[in-house]
Design a protein around this motif. Structure first.
Motif, PDB file in Angstrom:
ATOM      1  N   THR A   1     -50.663   7.732   4.854  1.00 47.25           N
ATOM      2  CA  THR A   1     -50.354   8.073   6.242  1.00 47.25           C
ATOM      3  C   THR A   1     -50.818   9.490   6.546  1.00 47.25           C
ATOM      4  N   THR A   2     -51.227   9.703   7.773  1.00 49.51           N
ATOM      5  CA  THR A   2     -51.621  11.038   8.205  1.00 49.51           C
ATOM      6  C   THR A   2     -50.409  11.755   8.802  1.00 49.51           C
ATOM      7  N   GLN A   3     -50.540  13.058   8.931  1.00 55.62           N
ATOM      8  CA  GLN A   3     -49.462  13.833   9.547  1.00 55.62           C
ATOM      9  C   GLN A   3     -49.226  13.363  10.974  1.00 55.62           C
ATOM     10  N   GLU A   4     -50.287  13.071  11.702  1.00 49.48           N
ATOM     11  CA  GLU A   4     -50.136  12.600  13.088  1.00 49.48           C
ATOM     12  C   GLU A   4     -49.391  11.272  13.126  1.00 49.48           C
ATOM     13  N   GLN A   5     -49.688  10.374  12.192  1.00 47.14           N
ATOM     14  CA  GLN A   5     -48.978   9.093  12.156  1.00 47.14           C
ATOM     15  C   GLN A   5     -47.505   9.292  11.866  1.00 47.14           C
ATOM     16  N   ARG A   6     -47.200  10.157  10.924  1.00 45.35           N
ATOM     17  CA  ARG A   6     -45.798  10.399  10.588  1.00 45.35           C
ATOM     18  C   ARG A   6     -45.048  11.015  11.762  1.00 45.35           C
ATOM     19  N   GLN A   7     -45.704  11.895  12.481  1.00 46.30           N
ATOM     20  CA  GLN A   7     -45.058  12.488  13.651  1.00 46.30           C
ATOM     21  C   GLN A   7     -44.752  11.421  14.703  1.00 46.30           C
ATOM     22  N   ARG A   8     -45.709  10.515  14.916  1.00 40.47           N
ATOM     23  CA  ARG A   8     -45.477   9.449  15.905  1.00 40.47           C
ATOM     24  C   ARG A   8     -44.340   8.535  15.457  1.00 40.47           C
ATOM     25  N   MET A   9     -44.363   8.133  14.184  1.00 39.08           N
ATOM     26  CA  MET A   9     -43.322   7.227  13.693  1.00 39.08           C
ATOM     27  C   MET A   9     -41.951   7.885  13.769  1.00 39.08           C
TER      28      MET A   9
ATOM     29  N   LEU B   1     -43.211   4.630   3.288  1.00 36.96           N
ATOM     30  CA  LEU B   1     -44.423   4.777   4.087  1.00 36.96           C
ATOM     31  C   LEU B   1     -45.642   4.512   3.209  1.00 36.96           C
TER      32      LEU B   1
END
Length: 632
Positions: A203-211, A199
């Protein structure tokens, strides 16, 4: 006084909380700046500081091996615990590189405990739990004795065991200096690559959650690094390359010897470590590292580690870890198993521990204390004691609890069992053995005449493995193996009374070979009256290491050498009418790497030499198996 019997006889404790809140993909920083992918589950509506259960894993937290562990997440959250699930360094969404087995286990675990106790919801006490990799990481962490790490439940954790007394397997990577090929090729190739997708660092936490809700960074399901075609590839160091897989630590480990100082870089728990964290050492007899589990427990007992308990159950690797039933809740479906239906989840029920069968072995009732969900109740009571301060009497239980196959549970205060008596069965000549397709017998009487039995070992047509590996095929009827011409079989007469064998087993052989080097593999087998022959334990020795792993020597053709093979362990009652059997061969492929018999490095070779190998027995060169027998 121990827990009231009502606790054990009742069903699973009623949930204290029906739902939970989860925050995924928190990046928890380690002391070197690496951040590890972490999920935190909190019981909804809980008030006051919470004790925390930490589960570290190399697996995808949402699918496959990781999904099995989520049953335990829900179980402890419903009982009012905070649960923290974290991917290990260098794997999946966690940062860093997985360059070595147990990479960062000691410091990352301690740093994570420090992070947990600083959270506003924490009561300052953390327990760790898991089986296999989720247990192995606990031991280097426990060796640091972080004051916030107050209890642990380590299931099938023997592959974390280093140079404790009597252990020379480098965490079960070897048996007698022979690499255990198929297990480690599968695990490294399938789950822990050094090369992997990364990654972006920002990356933000929100991006990681979406991915994570849409993608997985785990290996493709269809790729099998342990297929027979892959493992037959020579040279053996390149089996994962031949399969097209990414680089892993396995590629380097296959080129080492057991005495290579590079192994010292792996964070095994060793003889100099003094962990003091109260621990349940949980394993089962058909696990690949059952012996390592018992040797670590014995070492910790001898060094005075407090509150250590050994529980050896029946079954294969981590089978006793699957006892919890699935409970499908709205929170679970939403937070854990997006895209999976309730029907799909319930299609894989927990095994029937009350009538347990794996492979060709029917063990009957293997439940802990003979009650439903005995293990989950044990773990909850253990954490309630150490993480919540409940004086529930759980520490009054025996220090050693053993499920003896064909008998049931027994207990003791120490390991090895203090009442076990070493009984030696000698390999003997038997004029009628050929009629049973055997080489000879096993007798309590030492033979009075010298004899020898030979076989031809061809590395390009090796004796195959049947059972002996991970999974529910670990115990298999060995008759297809015992009839081979490259296997020597020695059996007792049908037993006139039951014989209970519990503890470590030693085999001493006098052997010779026509080659410069070769292997000798032994297997303890329980032969039933109908001929069914169930493997109980196995071990081996690469002949070059007969004088020590740091003193390899090639063999002289025809010279007789004394070898000791000490790493088998079991708990089995050989019933009246059964026979005790020892099988000897020079391969068990693909469980063990093949010895090509050249005397060279082996891992980088492609040409093989056929060897004629001989086992000698008699007054001048006795061969025998010594079993720890419990008096009736």
């Amino acid at each position: 006084m121990g827990l009231d019997e009502t606790y054990w006889l009742s069903g699973l404790p009623e949930p204290l909380h029906s739902d939970f809140d989860v925050e995924k993909e928190i990046f928890v920083p380690m002391r070197d700046g690496i951040r590890l992918s972490t999920d935190v589950y909190l019981p909804s509506g809980a008030t006051g500081p919470l004790a925390a259960v930490l589960i570290k894993t190399p697996y995808d937290k949402d699918i496959g091996e990781g999904a099995v562990r989520t049953k335990w997440v829900e179980y402890f959250v419903q009982q009012g615990y905070a649960v923290v699930v974290q991917n290990e360094r260098g794997l999946l969404f966690s940062e860093g590189v997985f360059d070595d087995y147990l990479e960062g286990a000691s410091t990352d675990g301690s740093d994570t405990v420090d992070w947990i106790v600083q959270q506003p919801w924490s009561n300052g006490r953390v327990g760790t739990i898991g089986c296999s990799s989720s247990a192995e990481h606990q031991w280097p962490m426990a060796a640091g004795n972080n004051p916030g790490h107050v209890a642990m439940v380590a299931g099938a954790s023997g592959t974390a065991v280093g140079d404790v007394p009597g252990n020379h397997t480098r965490g079960a990577f070897y048996r007698g200096g022979i690499p255990m090929l198929s297990n480690w090729a599968h695990w490294y190739g399938r789950f822990v690559p050094t090369e992997r997708p990364l990654l972006p660092a920002d990356t933000t936490q929100e991006q990681r959650q979406r991915m994570r809700s849409l993608f997985s960074l785990s290996m493709r399901k269809g790729w099998r690094p342990d297929s027979p075609e892959v493992l037959r590839h020579l040279p053996s160091k390149d089996v994962l390359r031949a399969a097209g897989g990414p680089f892993t630590p396995f590629d380097r480990y296959m080129t080492l010897t057991p005495a290579d100082p590079e192994w010292d870089d792996v964070e095994f728990v060793g003889a100099e470590d003094r962990p003091r964290v109260p621990a349940l050492h949980i394993n089962s007899w058909h696990d690949l590292a059952a012996g390592e589990t018992t040797r670590l427990f014995s070492h910790l007992q001898q060094t005075g580690a407090p509150d250590q308990y050994l529980i050896m159950g029946g079954g294969p690797h981590c089978s006793i870890w699957q006892e919890l039933p699935y409970r499908i809740t709205k929170a679970r479906a939403k937070a854990m198993f997006a895209g999976m239906t309730t029907t799909e989840m319930e299609a894989t029920p927990a095994p029937d521990m009350g009538s347990f069968v794996f492979g060709d072995l029917h063990l009957g009732d293997v439940r802990y204390r003979g009650v439903d969900h005995g293990y989950p109740k044990l773990y909850l009571a253990w954490f309630d004691k150490w993480l919540r301060g409940q004086e529930n009497g759980i520490t009054d239980m025996p220090r050693v609890q053993l499920f003896v196959m064909n008998q049931g549970w027994i207990s003791a205060d120490s390991w090895p069992h203090p009442r076990a008596v070493p009984v030696t069965f000698h390999l003997t000549a038997d004029a009628d053995a050929w009629q049973r397709n055997e080489a000879g017998g096993l007798s309590l009487q030492a033979p009075d005449e010298d004899a020898a039995d030979s076989f031809v070992y061809d590395p390009l047509n090796p004796t195959p493995t049947l059972g002996d590996e991970l999974g529910f095929h670990a115990a298999k009827d060995q008759r297809p193996i015992s009839i081979r011409r490259d296997v020597l079989v020695y059996s007792t007469a049908p037993l006139e009374r039951d014989v209970t064998v519990v503890g470590p087993i030693e085999v001493v052989l006098h052997v010779s070979t026509s080659a410069k080097d070769t292997d000798f593999i032994v297997r303890l087998v329980d032969v039933h009256p109908d001929g069914t022959a169930i493997n109980l334990a196995h071990d081996g020795l690469r002949l070059r290491y007969r004088d020590g792993f740091d003193e390899p020597r090639t063999a002289e053709e025809g010279k007789v050498y004394r070898i000791v093979i000490p790493d088998m362990v079991t708990g089995n009652r050989f019933l009246r009418g059964h026979r005790i059997r020892l099988e000897i061969s020079s391969s068990s492929f693909p469980a063990y790497e093949r010895n090509l018999n050249t005397g060279g490095a082996n891992f980088d070779e492609t040409e093989a030499v056929v060897a004629r190998n001989t086992v000698h027995h008699g007054p001048s060169s006795g061969s025998a198996i010594t079993l720890p027998v419990l008096p009736d």
